[in-house]
Design an enzyme around this catalytic site. Sequence first.
Site, PDB file in Angstrom:
ATOM      1  N   CYS A  86     -11.773  -0.498   4.342  1.00 29.69           N
ATOM      2  CA  CYS A  86     -11.126  -1.760   4.716  1.00 29.69           C
ATOM      3  C   CYS A  86     -12.017  -2.530   5.706  1.00 29.69           C
ATOM      4  CB  CYS A  86      -9.732  -1.492   5.269  1.00 29.69           C
ATOM      5  SG  CYS A  86      -8.667  -2.959   5.319  1.00 29.69           S
ATOM      6  N   HIS A 196      -7.172   2.342   1.238  1.00 31.83           N
ATOM      7  CA  HIS A 196      -7.233   3.347   2.301  1.00 31.83           C
ATOM      8  C   HIS A 196      -7.019   4.764   1.755  1.00 31.83           C
ATOM      9  CE1 HIS A 196      -7.107   0.810   6.014  1.00 31.83           C
ATOM     10  NE2 HIS A 196      -6.645  -0.089   5.154  1.00 31.83           N
ATOM     11  N   GLU A 198      -7.586   7.509   3.236  1.00 31.90           N
ATOM     12  CA  GLU A 198      -7.098   8.374   4.310  1.00 31.90           C
ATOM     13  C   GLU A 198      -5.588   8.285   4.469  1.00 31.90           C
ATOM     14  OE1 GLU A 198      -7.393   4.480   6.545  1.00 31.90           O
ATOM     15  OE2 GLU A 198      -8.162   5.406   4.708  1.00 31.90           O
TER      16      GLU A 198
END
Length: 230
Positions: A86, A196, A198
């Site tokens: 990002c 994302h 994660e």
Amino acid sequence: MKCAVIQFPGSNCDFDAVKAIEATIAQPVDLVWHTATDLSQYDFIVVPGGFSYGDYLRAGAIARFAAVMKEVERAAADGRFVLGICNGFQVLTEAGLLPGALRRNESLQFRCELTELVVANAATAFTRHYQEGERIVIPIAHGEGNYYADEQTLRRLQTNGQIVFRYAQGCNPNGSIDDIAGIVNERGNVLGMMPHPERAIHSRLGSEDGTKVFTSILQVWRETHAAIQS
């Protein structure tokens, strides 16, 4: 494999990245402040999401000049793994480590939602554990995720297989050219992606599909490390 997650003023996905690394590959990981001038001990560096320096001027434009970015550039040149997520993707394009630019979403709205992607290249160090064409779900959270590259750069990305993730047909949330959600550099050791991974490491988060980004890197690092030792 030793990992680093860079912290800028305004980062807000740094701890998410640390927890994801610990949960998926259980490798040692440090939070590293943006003033650091030595990343030589790290094999894998994450430039996380957030709003570095408040996104003043434009996203990533100030973070690109942080002292630590010289070390990130050195790591990339050395062939170590760099992942920009990002805002991290925005920083990497501003730094010239990846081609193109991230512009305001076509809607001019901040988009925060689960998004379906297609794995466009499963042969990279970051996608080894995916299948070519696999459809995965990864969340997004950005206002400037509209990837743009000129025609020559786009053709080069397409020809070289540098487009790693695309938004699934009809799921492009920002207007990115060629539905691009993530790209690698020509060497293949630097990945930038707007979604994302994660935040997609457990079903409780809505998806486990981001896990393979981290497990892929660990496998490739182990293979490379074993080859060097032998």
